[in-house]
Write a protein that holds these residues in place. Structure first.
Motif, PDB file in Angstrom:
ATOM      1  N   GLN A   1       0.842  -1.182   0.000  1.00  0.00           N
ATOM      2  CA  GLN A   1       0.000   0.000   0.000  1.00  0.00           C
ATOM      3  C   GLN A   1       0.882   1.237   0.000  1.00  0.00           C
ATOM      4  N   THR A   2       0.476   2.215  -0.765  1.00  0.00           N
ATOM      5  CA  THR A   2       1.171   3.501  -0.750  1.00  0.00           C
ATOM      6  C   THR A   2       0.148   4.593  -0.523  1.00  0.00           C
ATOM      7  N   GLU A   3       0.538   5.581   0.237  1.00  0.00           N
ATOM      8  CA  GLU A   3      -0.358   6.693   0.517  1.00  0.00           C
ATOM      9  C   GLU A   3       0.478   7.902   0.892  1.00  0.00           C
ATOM     10  N   ASP A   4      -0.086   9.068   0.669  1.00  0.00           N
ATOM     11  CA  ASP A   4       0.606  10.296   1.013  1.00  0.00           C
ATOM     12  C   ASP A   4       0.706  10.413   2.539  1.00  0.00           C
ATOM     13  N   ILE A   5       1.836  10.906   2.986  1.00  0.00           N
ATOM     14  CA  ILE A   5       2.031  11.114   4.423  1.00  0.00           C
ATOM     15  C   ILE A   5       1.494  12.487   4.780  1.00  0.00           C
ATOM     16  N   THR A   6       0.457  12.496   5.609  1.00  0.00           N
ATOM     17  CA  THR A   6      -0.166  13.771   5.959  1.00  0.00           C
ATOM     18  C   THR A   6       0.437  14.385   7.208  1.00  0.00           C
ATOM     19  N   SER A   7       1.004  13.551   8.090  1.00  0.00           N
ATOM     20  CA  SER A   7       1.599  14.091   9.313  1.00  0.00           C
ATOM     21  C   SER A   7       3.065  14.411   9.065  1.00  0.00           C
ATOM     22  N   LYS A   8       3.492  15.533   9.527  1.00  0.00           N
ATOM     23  CA  LYS A   8       4.885  15.933   9.390  1.00  0.00           C
ATOM     24  C   LYS A   8       5.463  16.176  10.783  1.00  0.00           C
ATOM     25  N   THR A   9       6.714  15.784  10.930  1.00  0.00           N
ATOM     26  CA  THR A   9       7.354  16.022  12.215  1.00  0.00           C
ATOM     27  C   THR A   9       7.541  17.519  12.397  1.00  0.00           C
ATOM     28  N   THR A  10       7.209  17.990  13.554  1.00  0.00           N
ATOM     29  CA  THR A  10       7.377  19.395  13.872  1.00  0.00           C
ATOM     30  C   THR A  10       8.539  19.556  14.840  1.00  0.00           C
ATOM     31  N   GLN A  11       9.281  20.615  14.660  1.00  0.00           N
ATOM     32  CA  GLN A  11      10.400  20.858  15.558  1.00  0.00           C
ATOM     33  C   GLN A  11       9.876  21.196  16.950  1.00  0.00           C
ATOM     34  N   PRO A  12      10.486  20.618  17.980  1.00  0.00           N
ATOM     35  CA  PRO A  12      10.072  20.967  19.339  1.00  0.00           C
ATOM     36  C   PRO A  12      10.422  22.405  19.673  1.00  0.00           C
ATOM     37  N   ILE A  13       9.697  22.946  20.600  1.00  0.00           N
ATOM     38  CA  ILE A  13       9.920  24.308  21.058  1.00  0.00           C
ATOM     39  C   ILE A  13      10.914  24.287  22.216  1.00  0.00           C
ATOM     40  N   ILE A  14      11.929  25.117  22.142  1.00  0.00           N
ATOM     41  CA  ILE A  14      12.897  25.226  23.234  1.00  0.00           C
ATOM     42  C   ILE A  14      12.200  25.803  24.456  1.00  0.00           C
ATOM     43  N   GLN A  15      12.380  25.148  25.595  1.00  0.00           N
ATOM     44  CA  GLN A  15      11.712  25.592  26.807  1.00  0.00           C
ATOM     45  C   GLN A  15      12.642  25.477  28.007  1.00  0.00           C
ATOM     46  N   ALA A  16      12.167  25.997  29.123  1.00  0.00           N
ATOM     47  CA  ALA A  16      12.965  26.003  30.353  1.00  0.00           C
ATOM     48  C   ALA A  16      13.377  24.577  30.717  1.00  0.00           C
ATOM     49  N   GLY A  17      14.634  24.428  31.111  1.00  0.00           N
ATOM     50  CA  GLY A  17      15.141  23.118  31.492  1.00  0.00           C
ATOM     51  C   GLY A  17      15.860  22.390  30.376  1.00  0.00           C
ATOM     52  N   ASP A  18      15.716  22.860  29.144  1.00  0.00           N
ATOM     53  CA  ASP A  18      16.433  22.232  28.037  1.00  0.00           C
ATOM     54  C   ASP A  18      17.926  22.516  28.166  1.00  0.00           C
ATOM     55  N   LEU A  19      18.716  21.515  27.837  1.00  0.00           N
ATOM     56  CA  LEU A  19      20.165  21.646  27.844  1.00  0.00           C
ATOM     57  C   LEU A  19      20.640  21.529  26.399  1.00  0.00           C
ATOM     58  N   LEU A  20      21.273  22.605  25.911  1.00  0.00           N
ATOM     59  CA  LEU A  20      21.608  22.687  24.497  1.00  0.00           C
ATOM     60  C   LEU A  20      23.115  22.774  24.287  1.00  0.00           C
ATOM     61  N   GLN A  21      23.561  22.132  23.232  1.00  0.00           N
ATOM     62  CA  GLN A  21      24.928  22.319  22.776  1.00  0.00           C
ATOM     63  C   GLN A  21      24.881  23.276  21.598  1.00  0.00           C
ATOM     64  N   ILE A  22      25.542  24.410  21.719  1.00  0.00           N
ATOM     65  CA  ILE A  22      25.539  25.420  20.667  1.00  0.00           C
ATOM     66  C   ILE A  22      26.983  25.683  20.248  1.00  0.00           C
ATOM     67  N   THR A  23      27.270  25.490  18.979  1.00  0.00           N
ATOM     68  CA  THR A  23      28.612  25.741  18.459  1.00  0.00           C
ATOM     69  C   THR A  23      28.538  26.786  17.354  1.00  0.00           C
ATOM     70  N   VAL A  24      29.572  27.577  17.279  1.00  0.00           N
ATOM     71  CA  VAL A  24      29.661  28.645  16.287  1.00  0.00           C
ATOM     72  C   VAL A  24      30.927  28.444  15.464  1.00  0.00           C
TER      73      VAL A  24
END
Length: 260
Positions: free
Chosen positions: A39-62
């Motif tokens: 079976q083939t069908e169009d994918i209607t759901s798309k992954t959405t990027q999570p929202i950065i919120q308090a408590g998140d620990l991020l690695q940021i490089t420049v």
């Protein structure tokens, strides 16, 4: 002969509750997909990027065309100063505070809470263009994790390095559901920006593949509810064992009476 017929009817009457108590359950996933081999069908759901919120620990490089100019904007550990090679220490993450703010080198306090990673990259890049010619910002979660509990074989909290995981993958990491897991009501609990949401998904229904909750967000909790049988049926255990023993006792008495 009448007594024998009477005893047989009594035995059938006693066995009926046992027969109907062992009702069949649908233990499959997406069981309403049909019998087509492909079976083939169009994918209607798309992954959405999570929202950065308090408590998140991020690695940021420049990075920049001029590595020396970019160095002050990174929390780095020099691995070989003579060769100019550097390595980034993953433990030096940026913790998002309760106001959505991080303390960034040189730039100071920068608010990125409430943004997606893409939005945060743009915000930081715009700020860095005042200092660098061609800044490139990379952001990764260091604490992207999900928790799977309830009627699964290996409940636990799992780190997700890929920052992308769906419900089926999460259940697979937890060893899949036990036979007592209620496939018709798997709950996904999410807390974001002071709001708690609880989504209920039916694993028997292929519609979950298009659900906005099919792909999990950071810190989501997946709870698999036990079926009622776990408490009072449990596949010929507990109450059913008692019932079976009662049936056996009654049948034994009937046979004894017949043999007399």
């Amino acid at each position: 002969m009448n007594h024998l017929l009477k005893y047989r009817r009594l035995l059938v009457f006693i066995l009926l509750p046992l027969i109907f108590s062992c009702s069949r359950r649908n233990l499959g996933y997406f069981s309403n997909y049909g019998e087509e081999k492909l079976q083939t069908e169009d994918i209607t759901s798309k992954t959405t990027q999570p929202i950065i919120q308090a408590g998140d620990l991020l690695q940021i490089t420049v990075t920049d065309n001029n590595p020396t100019a970019a160095a002050p904007f990174n929390r780095i550990t020099l691995s070989n100063e003579s060769s100019g090679n550097t390595s980034y220490n993953a433990q030096d993450g940026y913790l998002v505070d309760e106001n959505g703010i991080i303390d960034f080198p040189v730039l100071g306090r920068v608010k990125i809470g409430g943004q997606t990673k893409s939005d945060a990259k743009i915000s930081l890049t715009n700020l860095l263009t005042n200092y660098l010619g061609n800044p490139i910002v990379t952001i990764r979660y260091l604490n992207y994790r999900i928790t799977v509990v309830g009627e699964v074989n290996e409940p636990s909290t799992f780190l997700v390095p890929s920052e992308r995981i769906n419900l089926i993958e999460a259940l697979g990491m937890a060893g899949d559901l036990t036979i007592y897991g209620k496939r018709e009501n798997v709950m996904i609990i999410n807390e974001s920006n002071g709001v708690r949401t609880v989504a209920q998904l039916d694993l028997n229904d292929k519609a979950i593949l298009d659900s906005p909750n099919f792909y999990l967000k950071p810190n989501d909790i997946v709870y698999v509810e036990p079926v009622k049988a776990r408490k009072d049926q449990a596949s010929l255990t507990r109450s059913n064992i008692t019932l079976v023993l009662g049936v056996i006792s009654a049948a034994s008495l009937i046979l004894l009476n017949i043999n007399r």
